[in-house]
Design a protein around this motif. Structure first.
Motif, PDB file in Angstrom:
ATOM      1  N   HIS A  58      -9.062   8.208   4.914  1.00 14.78           N
ATOM      2  CA  HIS A  58      -7.833   8.867   4.457  1.00 14.78           C
ATOM      3  C   HIS A  58      -7.101   8.010   3.429  1.00 14.78           C
ATOM      4  O   HIS A  58      -6.557   8.540   2.448  1.00 14.78           O
ATOM      5  CB  HIS A  58      -6.920   9.215   5.637  1.00 14.78           C
ATOM      6  N   GLU A  59      -7.072   6.704   3.640  1.00 15.04           N
ATOM      7  CA  GLU A  59      -6.438   5.810   2.662  1.00 15.04           C
ATOM      8  C   GLU A  59      -7.161   5.881   1.322  1.00 15.04           C
ATOM      9  O   GLU A  59      -6.524   5.958   0.265  1.00 15.04           O
ATOM     10  CB  GLU A  59      -6.442   4.365   3.183  1.00 15.04           C
ATOM     11  N   MET A  60      -8.476   5.876   1.362  1.00 14.46           N
ATOM     12  CA  MET A  60      -9.258   5.943   0.134  1.00 14.46           C
ATOM     13  C   MET A  60      -9.069   7.296  -0.558  1.00 14.46           C
ATOM     14  O   MET A  60      -8.917   7.368  -1.773  1.00 14.46           O
ATOM     15  CB  MET A  60     -10.742   5.724   0.434  1.00 14.46           C
ATOM     16  N   GLU A  61      -9.046   8.348   0.231  1.00 14.29           N
ATOM     17  CA  GLU A  61      -8.834   9.682  -0.310  1.00 14.29           C
ATOM     18  C   GLU A  61      -7.482   9.762  -1.019  1.00 14.29           C
ATOM     19  O   GLU A  61      -7.371  10.329  -2.109  1.00 14.29           O
ATOM     20  CB  GLU A  61      -8.887  10.693   0.843  1.00 14.29           C
ATOM     21  N   GLU A  62      -6.447   9.175  -0.417  1.00 17.20           N
ATOM     22  CA  GLU A  62      -5.110   9.171  -1.004  1.00 17.20           C
ATOM     23  C   GLU A  62      -5.086   8.354  -2.297  1.00 17.20           C
ATOM     24  O   GLU A  62      -4.495   8.772  -3.291  1.00 17.20           O
ATOM     25  CB  GLU A  62      -4.102   8.606  -0.001  1.00 17.20           C
ATOM     26  N   LYS A  63      -5.754   7.188  -2.295  1.00 19.84           N
ATOM     27  CA  LYS A  63      -5.812   6.365  -3.509  1.00 19.84           C
ATOM     28  C   LYS A  63      -6.510   7.122  -4.641  1.00 19.84           C
ATOM     29  O   LYS A  63      -6.060   7.078  -5.789  1.00 19.84           O
ATOM     30  CB  LYS A  63      -6.540   5.049  -3.229  1.00 19.84           C
ATOM     31  N   ASN A  68      -6.348   9.927  -9.697  1.00 20.78           N
ATOM     32  CA  ASN A  68      -6.644  11.111 -10.517  1.00 20.78           C
ATOM     33  C   ASN A  68      -5.369  11.728 -11.076  1.00 20.78           C
ATOM     34  O   ASN A  68      -5.327  12.150 -12.235  1.00 20.78           O
ATOM     35  CB  ASN A  68      -7.423  12.144  -9.709  1.00 20.78           C
ATOM     36  N   LEU A  69      -4.337  11.773 -10.262  1.00 26.54           N
ATOM     37  CA  LEU A  69      -3.057  12.319 -10.714  1.00 26.54           C
ATOM     38  C   LEU A  69      -2.495  11.476 -11.855  1.00 26.54           C
ATOM     39  O   LEU A  69      -2.061  12.005 -12.877  1.00 26.54           O
ATOM     40  CB  LEU A  69      -2.065  12.361  -9.544  1.00 26.54           C
TER      41      LEU A  69
END
Length: 106
Positions: A58-63, A68-69
């Protein structure tokens, strides 16, 4: 093919030693790979290790999301368009515009 690092057990061994395997996994923190005809089929890991992996995922997904944003902002126009303006402009094309908040956010 995934390399197995740590202990391996056949499905037959796993069936007869499941309690022992779970105890070992919890004590050592090392995974046990379950083989079917010498091919990895499953991995038994402790709940603690699983929770840690999920948290890291989840941390990696958020990073990645924020990276990307940030890239999209850097590459896009200088002006950010407010959401209200986008909704106002796109309202007729939005297939969900007719749904209530309760229907959208169940």
């Amino acid at each position: 093919m995934l390399k197995t690092i740590g202990e391996t057990k056949s499905i037959t061994q796993t069936k007869s030693e499941l309690s022992k395997i779970i105890k070992s996994v919890n004590e050592t923190g090392e995974p046990v790979f379950i083989l079917n005809h010498n091919n990895p089929e499953a991995v038994i890991i402790s709940n603690k290790e699983y929770s840690s992996l999920i948290e890291k995922y989840h941390e990696m997904e958020e990073k990645i999301f924020y990276s990307n944003l940030s890239n999209r902002i850097d590459e896009g126009p200088i002006e950010l368009i407010p959401a209200a303006k986008v909704i106002e402009k796109e309202d007729t094309e939005n297939p969900f515009a007719h749904l209530s908040d309760e229907e959208l956010f169940d």
